[in-house]
Design a protein around this motif. Structure first.
Motif, PDB file in Angstrom:
ATOM      1  N   ASN A 109       1.162 -39.069 -35.986  1.00 63.38           N
ATOM      2  CA  ASN A 109      -0.396 -39.625 -36.133  1.00 63.38           C
ATOM      3  C   ASN A 109      -1.479 -38.248 -36.299  1.00 63.38           C
ATOM      4  O   ASN A 109      -2.589 -38.607 -36.206  1.00 63.38           O
ATOM      5  N   GLY A 110      -0.950 -37.057 -36.319  1.00 62.10           N
ATOM      6  CA  GLY A 110      -1.732 -35.962 -36.595  1.00 62.10           C
ATOM      7  C   GLY A 110      -1.893 -35.824 -38.120  1.00 62.10           C
ATOM      8  O   GLY A 110      -1.279 -36.288 -39.120  1.00 62.10           O
ATOM      9  N   GLN A 111      -2.694 -34.760 -38.576  1.00 65.19           N
ATOM     10  CA  GLN A 111      -3.003 -34.366 -39.765  1.00 65.19           C
ATOM     11  C   GLN A 111      -1.749 -33.621 -40.479  1.00 65.19           C
ATOM     12  O   GLN A 111      -1.401 -32.915 -39.843  1.00 65.19           O
ATOM     13  N   TRP A 142       1.293 -32.003 -38.230  1.00 62.62           N
ATOM     14  CA  TRP A 142       2.566 -32.121 -38.800  1.00 62.62           C
ATOM     15  C   TRP A 142       2.604 -31.083 -39.976  1.00 62.62           C
ATOM     16  O   TRP A 142       1.804 -31.084 -41.143  1.00 62.62           O
ATOM     17  N   ILE A 143       3.259 -29.970 -39.846  1.00 61.43           N
ATOM     18  CA  ILE A 143       3.370 -28.448 -40.430  1.00 61.43           C
ATOM     19  C   ILE A 143       4.318 -28.649 -41.632  1.00 61.43           C
ATOM     20  O   ILE A 143       5.461 -28.932 -41.314  1.00 61.43           O
ATOM     21  N   VAL A 144       3.867 -28.495 -43.076  1.00 56.28           N
ATOM     22  CA  VAL A 144       4.694 -28.590 -43.919  1.00 56.28           C
ATOM     23  C   VAL A 144       4.568 -27.455 -44.882  1.00 56.28           C
ATOM     24  O   VAL A 144       3.805 -26.534 -44.817  1.00 56.28           O
ATOM     25  N   PHE A 145       5.571 -27.139 -45.788  1.00 53.43           N
ATOM     26  CA  PHE A 145       5.677 -25.805 -46.581  1.00 53.43           C
ATOM     27  C   PHE A 145       6.020 -26.481 -47.872  1.00 53.43           C
ATOM     28  O   PHE A 145       7.027 -26.677 -48.365  1.00 53.43           O
ATOM     29  N   PRO A 146       4.825 -26.221 -48.977  1.00 50.63           N
ATOM     30  CA  PRO A 146       5.011 -26.718 -50.470  1.00 50.63           C
ATOM     31  C   PRO A 146       5.939 -25.627 -51.176  1.00 50.63           C
ATOM     32  O   PRO A 146       6.133 -26.145 -52.245  1.00 50.63           O
ATOM     33  N   LEU A 433      -4.201 -38.063 -43.117  1.00 48.59           N
ATOM     34  CA  LEU A 433      -4.961 -39.173 -42.698  1.00 48.59           C
ATOM     35  C   LEU A 433      -6.204 -38.894 -42.443  1.00 48.59           C
ATOM     36  O   LEU A 433      -6.779 -37.843 -42.422  1.00 48.59           O
ATOM     37  N   GLY A 434      -7.048 -40.057 -42.718  1.00 48.38           N
ATOM     38  CA  GLY A 434      -8.348 -39.758 -42.759  1.00 48.38           C
ATOM     39  C   GLY A 434      -9.149 -39.655 -41.113  1.00 48.38           C
ATOM     40  O   GLY A 434      -8.347 -39.803 -40.252  1.00 48.38           O
ATOM     41  N   GLU A 435     -10.358 -39.619 -41.225  1.00 50.25           N
ATOM     42  CA  GLU A 435     -10.970 -39.627 -39.783  1.00 50.25           C
ATOM     43  C   GLU A 435     -10.758 -40.782 -39.028  1.00 50.25           C
ATOM     44  O   GLU A 435     -10.464 -41.860 -39.667  1.00 50.25           O
ATOM     45  N   ARG A 438      -6.681 -41.032 -34.660  1.00 50.17           N
ATOM     46  CA  ARG A 438      -6.191 -41.031 -33.394  1.00 50.17           C
ATOM     47  C   ARG A 438      -7.442 -41.714 -32.636  1.00 50.17           C
ATOM     48  O   ARG A 438      -8.258 -41.543 -32.667  1.00 50.17           O
ATOM     49  N   SER A 439      -6.770 -42.141 -31.532  1.00 47.45           N
ATOM     50  CA  SER A 439      -7.485 -42.930 -30.273  1.00 47.45           C
ATOM     51  C   SER A 439      -7.894 -41.667 -29.408  1.00 47.45           C
ATOM     52  O   SER A 439      -7.356 -41.001 -28.644  1.00 47.45           O
TER      53      SER A 439
END
Length: 470
Positions: A109-111, A142-146, A433-435, A438-439
């Protein structure tokens, strides 16, 4: 953080601990109250996944395939790989863990954070775009590697809570000083990463959050060091050639799953527990599932102190000294593994009770159920009343180790060895994810927990032990 703020936070924690002392009884945050139920759940998921695969094989081949055509028999992989759009639905992975680490949220649920810079030049002021900048942030990421990356660390890579390293679709190697440190945090997923050639580093300043950096003494040189942390899942990684352990979990860590990894070329592979007398480690709960313990490994697969360790459906290939060791009376539940002994006639035993005479270890609960012993391997079980204690756990029969090739076929980093693992590209836009994603109300207790963990990280192990028994 000011000393006064820490006093307030720790005062609240002390009040909660004092008012709950009768209930806690050294129970760790994140410790499951019924480990046998977790064992049954693991077996149920493995059995279901294997049954689906067998049913699929018995049906006539249909054009176009469908979801069932991707079933591997491995419940973790079946959970996310059967989504044809998984590269653009990466966070589904957070729902796929099994065992004691199944509640690890990671950066769910994070960016999405894209690592665009493989450098690690400054451990105090990391640049945006680097991996170090991402892992110290407070918010879930959520950390990704392109692209393929070799990240050569200058110092320990100290994580904050609620982070996922997702290396799917790229060839990502983390090497160098200290490697990965998870200290007094929670909810971390590390997936599809090579970790190797890690060495001791430290005696310098290292940043652990956007607002805090501090002096770090010399590290042990572990590949992944889990220290006083909970809800951790390490999956589909390949680990080798580190100075100390490949994975160590100590100082009251619990709620851990280590699955689908490939371990090789190392002496002391995995340590679970600080020492035999550190009572908070009695609440350690670790699931070790579907891993391949491969070539040139010597010992500690794992070496356990205290706690409950479930070793299920792993492939052990020719250790040099022993496979599973322990001291301090841990519970070791070995089910559905394949143990292939080395040719050395003095190293056929799977188990080793470290520096303990038989009069003490005869009551330890060490159990082998459904394991396959190859080339003279043998497992010495122990414990009084085992049949009654484990009857509940065996109500769902563990799958035979005859399925071990199928379950562990893709152990390690995906895409290695020419296997077709359906790794695809992903759409950057679809992952953001947009603004308002998260709650803020739900985040409030997490902020308090994060602050509390920061305070705890400033305390000595002896002080932490005293807090745990208040």
């Amino acid at each position: 953080m000011s000393g006064r703020s820490c006093i307030v936070v720790l005062g609240v924690l002390s009040w909660v601990t004092t008012t709950s002392v009768a209930m806690l009884n050294l129970t760790l945050p994140g410790q499951h109250p019924d480990p046998e139920a977790v064992v049954r759940d693991v077996h149920s998921k493995v059995n279901y996944s294997l049954s689906r695969r067998r049913m699929q094989q018995q049906l006539p081949t249909q054009s176009g395939g469908g979801e069932d055509s991707c079933i591997t028999g491995n419940p973790i992989d079946d959970c996310w790989k059967c989504d044809p759009n998984w590269p653009n639905n990466r966070q589904r992975l957070a729902d796929c863990a099994i065992g004691f680490g199944q509640y690890a949220l990671g950066g769910k649920n994070g960016q999405i954070y894209i690592v665009t810079d493989s450098s690690d030049d400054d451990a105090v002021n990391p640049r945006p775009g680097t991996l170090r900048y991402a892992v110290i942030q407070v918010e879930p990421l959520w950390i990704v590697f392109p692209a393929n990356m070799l990240i050569r660390l200058k110092e320990e890579l100290i994580f904050n809570s609620y982070k996922t390293l997702d290396g799917r679709g790229a060839n990502v190697h983390i090497v160098g000083g200290g490697c990965i440190t998870l200290q007094y945090i929670s909810n971390v997923i590390i997936h599809n990463i090579h970790v190797h050639d890690c060495y001791s580093s430290g005696n310098t300043m290292v940043r652990s959050s956007p607002t805090h950096y501090g002096y770090r003494s010399l590290s042990d040189g572990d590949g992944i060091s889990i220290f006083g942390s909970k809800d951790i899942w390490i999956d589909h990684c390949s680990l080798s050639h580190c100075k100390d352990g490949l994975i160590d979990a100590v100082m009251g860590s619990t709620g851990i799953t280590i699955s689908n990894n490939y371990f090789s070329h190392h002496n002391e592979v995995m340590l679970l527990g600080h020492n035999d007398d550190y009572l908070p480690d009695s609440g350690m709960q670790v699931t070790i599932a579907f891993n391949h313990f491969g070539e040139k490994l010597v010992q500690r697969m794992p070496r356990c102190r205290l706690g409950y360790i479930h070793v299920v459906n792993n492939d052990f290939t020719q250790w040099e000294m022993y496979a599973i060791g322990g001291s301090g009376s841990p519970t070791i539940n070995s089910q559905g593994n394949r143990y292939i002994a080395p040719s050395n006639h003095n190293a056929k035993e799977v188990t080793k009770r470290v520096d303990t005479n038989q009069a003490k270890w005869r009551d330890w609960n060490w159990r082998s159920e459904g394991d396959i012993m190859v080339n003279g391997a043998f497992f010495i079980a122990s414990g009084e009343g085992l049949e009654a204690k484990y009857e509940k756990a065996y109500s769902v029969e563990p799958k035979s180790a005859a399925d071990i090739d199928l379950i562990t076929w893709h152990a390690g980093v995906l895409g290695v060895g020419g296997r077709d693992n359906n790794l695809g590209s992903w759409n950057e836009r679809a992952n953001f994810l947009g603004e308002g994603g998260r709650s803020t109300t739900a985040a409030a207790p997490l902020v308090f927990f994060s602050v509390a963990l920061t305070c705890l990280s400033l305390l000595s192990p002896n002080t932490l032990y005293l807090l745990s028994i208040l």
